[in-house]
Write a protein that holds these residues in place. Sequence first.
Motif, PDB file in Angstrom:
ATOM      1  N   ALA A 108      -5.637   2.055   5.862  1.00 29.98           N
ATOM      2  CA  ALA A 108      -4.279   1.577   5.576  1.00 29.98           C
ATOM      3  C   ALA A 108      -4.093   1.298   4.090  1.00 29.98           C
ATOM      4  O   ALA A 108      -3.014   1.530   3.534  1.00 29.98           O
ATOM      5  N   THR A 109      -5.130   0.791   3.442  1.00 30.75           N
ATOM      6  CA  THR A 109      -5.054   0.534   2.005  1.00 30.75           C
ATOM      7  C   THR A 109      -4.795   1.824   1.239  1.00 30.75           C
ATOM      8  O   THR A 109      -3.975   1.865   0.308  1.00 30.75           O
ATOM      9  N   ILE A 110      -5.471   2.902   1.628  1.00 28.79           N
ATOM     10  CA  ILE A 110      -5.274   4.193   0.964  1.00 28.79           C
ATOM     11  C   ILE A 110      -3.853   4.691   1.209  1.00 28.79           C
ATOM     12  O   ILE A 110      -3.192   5.216   0.296  1.00 28.79           O
ATOM     13  N   ARG A 111      -3.352   4.539   2.421  1.00 29.22           N
ATOM     14  CA  ARG A 111      -1.973   4.964   2.695  1.00 29.22           C
ATOM     15  C   ARG A 111      -0.988   4.206   1.811  1.00 29.22           C
ATOM     16  O   ARG A 111      -0.054   4.797   1.247  1.00 29.22           O
ATOM     17  N   SER A 112      -1.174   2.895   1.724  1.00 29.31           N
ATOM     18  CA  SER A 112      -0.267   2.099   0.899  1.00 29.31           C
ATOM     19  C   SER A 112      -0.382   2.481  -0.579  1.00 29.31           C
ATOM     20  O   SER A 112       0.621   2.536  -1.297  1.00 29.31           O
ATOM     21  N   GLU A 113      -1.594   2.744  -1.029  1.00 26.51           N
ATOM     22  CA  GLU A 113      -1.804   3.095  -2.434  1.00 26.51           C
ATOM     23  C   GLU A 113      -1.156   4.430  -2.785  1.00 26.51           C
ATOM     24  O   GLU A 113      -0.551   4.585  -3.861  1.00 26.51           O
ATOM     25  N   GLY A 164       1.189   6.028  -0.880  1.00 26.03           N
ATOM     26  CA  GLY A 164       2.509   6.199  -0.288  1.00 26.03           C
ATOM     27  C   GLY A 164       2.541   7.205   0.843  1.00 26.03           C
ATOM     28  O   GLY A 164       3.495   7.984   0.982  1.00 26.03           O
ATOM     29  N   LEU A 165       1.504   7.198   1.688  1.00 21.90           N
ATOM     30  CA  LEU A 165       1.381   8.167   2.766  1.00 21.90           C
ATOM     31  C   LEU A 165       1.955   7.625   4.073  1.00 21.90           C
ATOM     32  O   LEU A 165       1.988   6.411   4.295  1.00 21.90           O
ATOM     33  N   PRO A 166       2.400   8.513   4.964  1.00 17.02           N
ATOM     34  CA  PRO A 166       2.855   8.069   6.285  1.00 17.02           C
ATOM     35  C   PRO A 166       1.687   7.537   7.096  1.00 17.02           C
ATOM     36  O   PRO A 166       0.525   7.851   6.837  1.00 17.02           O
ATOM     37  N   GLY A 167       2.012   6.744   8.094  1.00 19.04           N
ATOM     38  CA  GLY A 167       0.978   6.130   8.920  1.00 19.04           C
ATOM     39  C   GLY A 167       1.043   4.618   8.781  1.00 19.04           C
ATOM     40  O   GLY A 167       1.930   4.068   8.126  1.00 19.04           O
ATOM     41  N   THR A 168       0.097   3.947   9.386  1.00 21.65           N
ATOM     42  CA  THR A 168       0.095   2.493   9.409  1.00 21.65           C
ATOM     43  C   THR A 168      -0.201   1.927   8.023  1.00 21.65           C
ATOM     44  O   THR A 168      -1.266   2.187   7.465  1.00 21.65           O
ATOM     45  N   PRO A 169       0.729   1.134   7.447  1.00 21.76           N
ATOM     46  CA  PRO A 169       0.490   0.546   6.127  1.00 21.76           C
ATOM     47  C   PRO A 169      -0.375  -0.702   6.231  1.00 21.76           C
ATOM     48  O   PRO A 169      -0.581  -1.252   7.322  1.00 21.76           O
ATOM     49  N   ALA A 170      -0.849  -1.175   5.093  1.00 24.14           N
ATOM     50  CA  ALA A 170      -1.752  -2.326   5.080  1.00 24.14           C
ATOM     51  C   ALA A 170      -1.111  -3.576   5.667  1.00 24.14           C
ATOM     52  O   ALA A 170      -1.768  -4.352   6.356  1.00 24.14           O
ATOM     53  N   ARG A 171       0.176  -3.796   5.413  1.00 25.13           N
ATOM     54  CA  ARG A 171       0.842  -5.017   5.884  1.00 25.13           C
ATOM     55  C   ARG A 171       0.888  -5.091   7.410  1.00 25.13           C
ATOM     56  O   ARG A 171       0.942  -6.182   7.980  1.00 25.13           O
ATOM     57  N   ALA A 224     -11.291   6.306  -4.607  1.00 26.28           N
ATOM     58  CA  ALA A 224     -11.363   7.256  -5.730  1.00 26.28           C
ATOM     59  C   ALA A 224     -11.303   8.697  -5.228  1.00 26.28           C
ATOM     60  O   ALA A 224     -10.618   9.549  -5.815  1.00 26.28           O
ATOM     61  N   VAL A 225     -12.016   8.974  -4.146  1.00 30.78           N
ATOM     62  CA  VAL A 225     -11.995  10.308  -3.551  1.00 30.78           C
ATOM     63  C   VAL A 225     -10.580  10.666  -3.114  1.00 30.78           C
ATOM     64  O   VAL A 225     -10.095  11.788  -3.342  1.00 30.78           O
ATOM     65  N   ALA A 226      -9.893   9.716  -2.489  1.00 30.54           N
ATOM     66  CA  ALA A 226      -8.530   9.960  -2.003  1.00 30.54           C
ATOM     67  C   ALA A 226      -7.568  10.217  -3.157  1.00 30.54           C
ATOM     68  O   ALA A 226      -6.705  11.107  -3.083  1.00 30.54           O
ATOM     69  N   ARG A 227      -7.691   9.443  -4.221  1.00 35.04           N
ATOM     70  CA  ARG A 227      -6.794   9.637  -5.370  1.00 35.04           C
ATOM     71  C   ARG A 227      -6.985  11.021  -5.989  1.00 35.04           C
ATOM     72  O   ARG A 227      -6.032  11.658  -6.418  1.00 35.04           O
ATOM     73  N   GLU A 228      -8.221  11.489  -6.001  1.00 38.38           N
ATOM     74  CA  GLU A 228      -8.498  12.803  -6.588  1.00 38.38           C
ATOM     75  C   GLU A 228      -8.057  13.935  -5.666  1.00 38.38           C
ATOM     76  O   GLU A 228      -7.473  14.935  -6.113  1.00 38.38           O
ATOM     77  N   TRP A 229      -8.308  13.790  -4.364  1.00 41.39           N
ATOM     78  CA  TRP A 229      -8.055  14.887  -3.417  1.00 41.39           C
ATOM     79  C   TRP A 229      -6.598  14.933  -2.948  1.00 41.39           C
ATOM     80  O   TRP A 229      -6.097  15.977  -2.555  1.00 41.39           O
ATOM     81  N   ARG A 230      -5.904  13.792  -2.943  1.00 39.25           N
ATOM     82  CA  ARG A 230      -4.502  13.697  -2.572  1.00 39.25           C
ATOM     83  C   ARG A 230      -4.207  14.225  -1.154  1.00 39.25           C
ATOM     84  O   ARG A 230      -3.549  15.252  -0.958  1.00 39.25           O
ATOM     85  N   PRO A 231      -4.673  13.515  -0.133  1.00 36.73           N
ATOM     86  CA  PRO A 231      -4.374  13.943   1.241  1.00 36.73           C
ATOM     87  C   PRO A 231      -2.922  13.661   1.608  1.00 36.73           C
ATOM     88  O   PRO A 231      -2.233  12.875   0.954  1.00 36.73           O
ATOM     89  N   ARG A 284      -2.452  12.828   4.919  1.00 36.63           N
ATOM     90  CA  ARG A 284      -2.694  11.853   5.987  1.00 36.63           C
ATOM     91  C   ARG A 284      -4.103  11.282   5.847  1.00 36.63           C
ATOM     92  O   ARG A 284      -5.017  11.960   5.368  1.00 36.63           O
ATOM     93  N   VAL A 285      -4.261  10.042   6.319  1.00 36.06           N
ATOM     94  CA  VAL A 285      -5.579   9.402   6.394  1.00 36.06           C
ATOM     95  C   VAL A 285      -5.760   8.913   7.822  1.00 36.06           C
ATOM     96  O   VAL A 285      -4.898   8.197   8.344  1.00 36.06           O
ATOM     97  N   VAL A 286      -6.863   9.293   8.473  1.00 36.75           N
ATOM     98  CA  VAL A 286      -7.047   8.948   9.877  1.00 36.75           C
ATOM     99  C   VAL A 286      -8.431   8.374  10.116  1.00 36.75           C
ATOM    100  O   VAL A 286      -9.391   8.684   9.406  1.00 36.75           O
ATOM    101  N   SER A 287      -8.514   7.530  11.127  1.00 38.83           N
ATOM    102  CA  SER A 287      -9.772   6.970  11.604  1.00 38.83           C
ATOM    103  C   SER A 287      -9.508   6.346  12.960  1.00 38.83           C
ATOM    104  O   SER A 287      -8.356   6.064  13.307  1.00 38.83           O
ATOM    105  N   ASN A 288     -10.566   6.129  13.725  1.00 40.49           N
ATOM    106  CA  ASN A 288     -10.412   5.455  15.018  1.00 40.49           C
ATOM    107  C   ASN A 288     -11.456   4.360  15.157  1.00 40.49           C
ATOM    108  O   ASN A 288     -11.928   4.067  16.246  1.00 40.49           O
ATOM    109  N   SER A 289     -11.808   3.750  14.028  1.00 35.19           N
ATOM    110  CA  SER A 289     -12.805   2.686  14.039  1.00 35.19           C
ATOM    111  C   SER A 289     -12.174   1.383  13.586  1.00 35.19           C
ATOM    112  O   SER A 289     -11.391   1.355  12.630  1.00 35.19           O
ATOM    113  N   GLU A 290     -12.526   0.307  14.264  1.00 38.77           N
ATOM    114  CA  GLU A 290     -12.028  -1.016  13.896  1.00 38.77           C
ATOM    115  C   GLU A 290     -12.318  -1.335  12.428  1.00 38.77           C
ATOM    116  O   GLU A 290     -11.475  -1.868  11.704  1.00 38.77           O
TER     117      GLU A 290
END
Length: 395
Positions: free
Chosen positions: A89-94, A96-103, A67-74, A76-82
């Motif tokens: 990746a779910t947020i990127r796919s939702e 349409g952002l560059p980076g690793t997609p959920a699949r 919800a935060v991502a949909r409102e703020w519209r980044p 890029r989405v980044v993290s380095n945690s398993e």
Amino acid sequence: MTRVLVLQQPSSAAAVDDWLAAADADVEVLLVTGPGARRAGTERGARVRVVTLDAYEGAAATAQVRAVAREWRPNRVVSNSEKDVLRAATIRSELGLPGTPARLAVEFRDKVRMKALFERAGLPTARWARVQCVDDVLAALEAMGPFVLKPRGGVGSQGVHVLAGPDDVWRLLTTAPQVLDEVHADALMVEELVDGTVLHVDAVLDDADVLLAVPSRYLHPPHTFASHDVASVCLDPGSAAHTAAVAATRALACGLPAGHGVAVVHLELHLLPNGTVLAGEVAARLGGGMIKGTLAHAYGVDLSRESYLLAAGLRGASQLVERPNPPHQVLAGHMLWTSRRPHVTRDALPAWAHGFWAADGDGPHVAAHSADAAGGVIVEGENEAALVDRITRVG
């Protein structure tokens, strides 16, 4: 305008927002974390906003982050945690952002689907099987001999069991009855127990290019963390094992789809007595424990910082893009006291030991996973053999 959504585990002390701001003064950062964050109270830049969730784990937290991502519209989405790989990746796919997609991200989290990564890269693996009932487990045992039973989505060698015969299977199901439920839920898999040395390679990727790959070897398999302290040492550059591990990492990078967005990998390999390697597991994050500090000590490069910059699209600020594959400054290794508490003190350590720490307490230490330590230390040396000797001496 670059807008970066950072998902940061509360336990992380990485100064991600500072790294991004130093790379691009105009970047806007929304950092999402949870209760008890280690960096709580840190002074932030004017373009940094922090959202602290009521709880960082669980479905409700993921829904809140989305919800935060949909409102703020980044951008890029980044993290380095398993634990955040699929969430990010779910947020990127939702969106349409560059980076690793959920699949693709799911192949780095599910150890069964992970085999497709290795197949595309042309990397052989140990024999394995999905198991959904006890007869599947017994059949796999008959087909491949001793094996490892492990969670498909596990981290830190948690929930790993080595089984050598039918009696071991029935004993495990008696002492840990929840394992049978996990088998029935298709949550576990089995993999042949390999007679070899476990290597790990921590590498920074820029699409198909490997900007730095550092192979190391564990002194004991990480799943034995309860009985053996977790230690690893950098391999001698130019050795057969080093060459084979780097080649496997390059093959993995080339096997990923173009524009995959994976900036860092932690690849585990089995080095067989004949010198060949089998792919074991791979994660889209830097190795845990003291790996980050060890590699920074050896190469003078913060691989975590590099991976965040690349994942955020700020490759122009990357030290490794400008100068890929730098030579090591010194070879290094580390030890985590996971099976007991340290018996040494900082003052008693020699000059080649660095970064020593010890947790408070004096009772027995019972580790829950391979990075759950009562203390740790980094050692440096002129070659792999010296590192092993020095870890033995401080351990």
